[in-house]
Design an enzyme around this catalytic site. Sequence first.
Site, PDB file in Angstrom:
ATOM      1  N   ALA A 236      -0.025   6.594   4.361  1.00 56.51           N
ATOM      2  CA  ALA A 236       0.576   5.407   5.179  1.00 56.51           C
ATOM      3  C   ALA A 236       2.069   4.753   4.940  1.00 56.51           C
ATOM      4  CB  ALA A 236      -0.665   4.453   6.485  1.00 56.51           C
ATOM      5  N   GLY A 237       1.182   4.112   3.877  1.00 56.31           N
ATOM      6  CA  GLY A 237       2.129   3.478   2.673  1.00 56.31           C
ATOM      7  C   GLY A 237       3.717   4.172   2.097  1.00 56.31           C
TER       8      GLY A 237
ATOM      9  N   GLY B 240       0.824  -0.949   0.317  1.00 55.35           N
ATOM     10  CA  GLY B 240       0.056  -0.091   0.119  1.00 55.35           C
ATOM     11  C   GLY B 240       0.764   1.410  -0.385  1.00 55.35           C
TER      12      GLY B 240
ATOM     13  N   SER C 209     -17.993  17.905   0.841  1.00 51.01           N
ATOM     14  CA  SER C 209     -17.337  18.140   1.792  1.00 51.01           C
ATOM     15  C   SER C 209     -19.057  18.687   3.125  1.00 51.01           C
ATOM     16  CB  SER C 209     -16.732  19.273   1.788  1.00 51.01           C
ATOM     17  OG  SER C 209     -16.176  19.965   3.038  1.00 51.01           O
TER      18      SER C 209
ATOM     19  N   GLY D 151      -0.325   4.199   0.284  1.00 48.38           N
ATOM     20  CA  GLY D 151      -1.516   5.881   0.635  1.00 48.38           C
ATOM     21  C   GLY D 151      -0.431   6.760   1.504  1.00 48.38           C
TER      22      GLY D 151
ATOM     23  N   GLU E 203      -5.572   3.571   8.198  1.00 46.29           N
ATOM     24  CA  GLU E 203      -7.437   2.879   8.424  1.00 46.29           C
ATOM     25  C   GLU E 203      -6.867   1.592   8.323  1.00 46.29           C
ATOM     26  OE1 GLU E 203      -9.598   5.058   5.412  1.00 46.29           O
ATOM     27  OE2 GLU E 203     -11.505   3.437   6.281  1.00 46.29           O
TER      28      GLU E 203
ATOM     29  N   ARG F 281     -20.971  13.576  12.711  1.00 47.35           N
ATOM     30  CA  ARG F 281     -21.414  12.773  11.581  1.00 47.35           C
ATOM     31  C   ARG F 281     -22.109  11.604  11.918  1.00 47.35           C
ATOM     32  NH1 ARG F 281     -15.762  12.468   8.646  1.00 47.35           N
ATOM     33  NH2 ARG F 281     -15.133  14.324   7.628  1.00 47.35           N
TER      34      ARG F 281
END
Lengths: 636, 219, 256
Positions: free
Chosen positions: A45-46, A41, A285, A43, A425, A331
């Site tokens: 983090a990766g 991954g 948003s 993204g 995540e 939310r």
Amino acid sequence: MSTLDSKIPAGPIESKWTNHKFNLKLVNPANKRKYDIIVVGTGLAGASAAASLGELGYNVKAFSFHDSPRRAHSIAAQGGINAAKNYQNDGDSIFRLFYDTVKGGDFRAREANVYRLAEVSNNIIDQCVAQGVPFAREYGGLLDNRSFGGAQVSRTFYARGQTGQQLLLGAYSALSRQIHAGTVKMYSRREMLDLVVIDGLARGIVVRNLITGEIEKYSAHAVVLATGGYSNVFFLSTNAMNSNATAIWRAHKRGAFFANPCYTQIHPTCLPVHGDNQSKLTLMSESLRNDGRVWVSKIKGDTRKAKDIPETDRDYYLERKYPSFGNLTPRDIASRNAKEVCDEGRGVNGGHGVFLDFSDAINRLGQKAIEEKYGNLFEIYETITGENPYQVPMKIYPAPHYTMGGLWVDYNLMSSVNGLFVLGEANFSDHGANRLGASALMQGLADGYFVIPYTLGNYLATNKFSSVSVDQDEFKKDEQGVNDLVKRLLSIKGKRTVDDFHKTLGRIMWNKVGMARNEKGLKEAISEIKELREEFWKDVNVVGSDKDLNQTLERAGRVADYLELGELMASDALHRNESCGGHFREEYQTEEGEAKRDDENYRYAAAWEFQEAGKWDLHKEQLEFEYVKLSQRSYK
Amino acid sequence: MGWFSRFINSSIGKKFFMGLTGVLLMLFLIMHLIGNLTLFIGEKAFTNYAGTLETLRPIVRVIEVILASIFIIHIYSGIRLWWENKKANPKQYAVNAKSKESSIFSRTTVFTGSIVFIFLVVHLQTFWYPNNFEETGKSLYQIVTGSFANPVYSLFYVLAMILLGFHLNHGFQSAFQTFGWNHKKYFPFIQKVGTIYAILMAAGFASLPIYFLISRGGM
Amino acid sequence: MSGTNLNLKLKVWRQASPKSVGAFVDYQVSVSPDSSFLEMLDEINNNLEKNNQDPIVFESDCREGICGTCGLVINGQPHGPIPRIATCQLHMRNFKDGETIYVEPFRATAFPVIKDLAVDRSAFDKIIQAGGYISVNTGGVPDANEIPISKEIAAEAFDSAACIGCGACVAACKNSSAMLFVGAKVSQFALLPQGQPEREKRVEAMIAKMDELGFGACSNTYACEAECPKGISVKNIARLNREFVKAKLKSQNVEA
């Protein structure tokens, strides 16, 4: 049932991470290049992890199913990234960010991890600015902030409505630099299909080359997963088409516990479903709720146009029920209330959608002011729906958006499999039962830039590694397993398409494991998913071959995993006899209809150990709240 | 290869020299047109002008060599870029939607440039070569007016000048873009100046054959 | 919102592999005007799969116009007829009943076709790897507010940084030039104070790589800007030209 060791360092919360960093063993600079690290991954983090580990001198192999690391779905995050800089002099601090995050997560996150997250949040902003991320600025040239849901301070840094994109491109550029330097070897268009565990340690992965169809094996001293969340189990979600749970699910089947799978976040302001062939949902948003008023008709099945519904027939239900927060409730609450009014048959045209009306704001501030604030979003809305939101109210509906659950990790971000680390995540660690806006980007980058480089070094320095080769039996066995699975999927040749199964599963999940859950529905969901899974393996039709680019085959493997994961989500939701954050059990609510936690019995993270599909063992990690006092969230 | 040859052989380097030579040629055109316009004043003025050039012959020769080099670099770069660009993009789309994306002037520089080149060869052969290397017994004024009396030649001349205008209309602003001088405040102005320049050049040069065709050719 | 279905004739480019010869294949579809273009292709694929036929390979991911994965040439235009959107944001209400629509992959030597409508754009990654970054390691950086950057400069840098790397600029260019893509990245860093230390080295390295990978040169037709889903301005190409020539003439690096 066993308890889990979260390896939280001793000492006061402010000094845990500092002390821990000092106590962690280091790898000699000259030895670092002898260690191979796999990062799956790329993204936020990766990419940040792979880049940072490469900079330190480790020999990194990075994998992504995309054609380029720049495509990861982190790119779609709009709003911003939180940090406790207190540039606005409005009383922010590391402790306040920590406090807000624990409270926002409805007291189901690990305090020590959240504190560390708040602590390194400031470094993230510094790092990104140094990389050339063009954050929004004030006229004086300093960084601008905006406010976001769940906080009373302005601590969100942003780059117009494309913060995720800019942060990802920052991490991508750092990664590209290491690829150029040769410390990171990038393997794109590879999908991880199995984890190889040798002598109890994660030592490699098996991937499918998505272009040639070849099954490839890679070995390493440690494996890092940063493969994102699993909202696509719902079929319709705001996640990207290819976001999937396969990497973490296959790791789960190799011994990594899956924690809190039922904690899913449903985002309140998405565009409603328009038809059967819809492929995904688009998020608008949350900031729109600053000026838009949410309402539905008071009459069931009202098919009148919005402008024909007189003020007296309108129900501004959020303003009515939550007078102090009004349209700006968190939310989970906003989403649940939308579902409630639509279930009563009072949605737009009696269907699934509520109005988000800007006419008051336009009358008050003028169209120009609204255009300046939201022009871009209004354009997106019009592109998709063909309706002009300056003239007719927007229609919105909640959609699955983020999963707080994920693979269980300890304080070092290591899973229950030694040598398997999980970031972003994909892990469960920081958001508890509900994530606050602008915190996902923060967590991904915190894990990748500032946590894993330390904790992974300690793991490498404190373990002895036998030499492994991809030709040894364990690798060959897993390779065979993957090959068999691919062959099996292709050989069924049934009548139903992969998407058909996915959509059916999605409907079960949305209706029974979605915004509001109850015992009966969850039990039904479990048995329906079991049935569907059986049918899938009998009747799915996967066309094409395994020798080249076959997108149907890719999806089939992912849906096969969702059909197991979905059941675990339902089982977890069923076992958790309380409501908290994104997990709302209808049986457990206050008289006002709010989530009612059971701190005495469920103040733990539920980590599930895989036995076989449909059978899991529960391990509990008891959560202690020493610094943020347990209380009921109230936004009345 | 040294750094300089790598520079001039890079994509931007080639464009840079294309633009640089283009700008020099555009300056030359202005001079050329001013000289030509003396034809309107009359035979004497034109002959005076030609005579002045004649007295400066050694300098003119040097300038001609420089000019020729500039032309050659411009044309060579053009052909080379055309060839390399073709290699980079060998296949056309089924539907041609180019007119929605760009101006006709910008897409046709290779074509307009080629026509201008053919014109140049003819032009040198009709005026420059006989004037310098042949004993025609005619003055340059006679050669010019004689040629312009020929409707076919004049028509070709006018058409070539229109295409030269197309070429210049793109080339002028394009050179500024290539040098990196695209500024929000000034670039729209540059584009307008470029168009005016292109029209002036095309109309200026074309006015001569039209004038002589009408006044001498009896049309 | 929803009207009656549109009946359309699609001519879709099918090509089994990079080396094989492709051709247009006709598909007759009836589609809701509210459907997106890619959802229409999803639907065709579902039907193909039901009939045991290979679905059309096309790439997409976020389906909200930001990841840059999708990219089809629709009636000769990358990302279709509507300006400033990606293919995934194109909706069928923009087409007329009875229309014939040609769907093709991006075409450029530097973007070879993988299968059907999917192309290989890894050349873009290689250009970035050559120098499209600021060389800072994780940690040890100054405080984010230490260097003020004017709001205008930050906004201009953002405009350049908004590029999604989809490759439509290359696909639209008659020369398959990547200069808008490269110009955008070079501009972003040339504008920001953080980008100054490597300013010359960066542009030299990126252009050298771009040339090596088989992209064409810029003819200033500006088709790239017209088709860019994010409206990246050709001013970025002007700046790229300026930066490159300046770097070549100024830098001490005779090896570049």
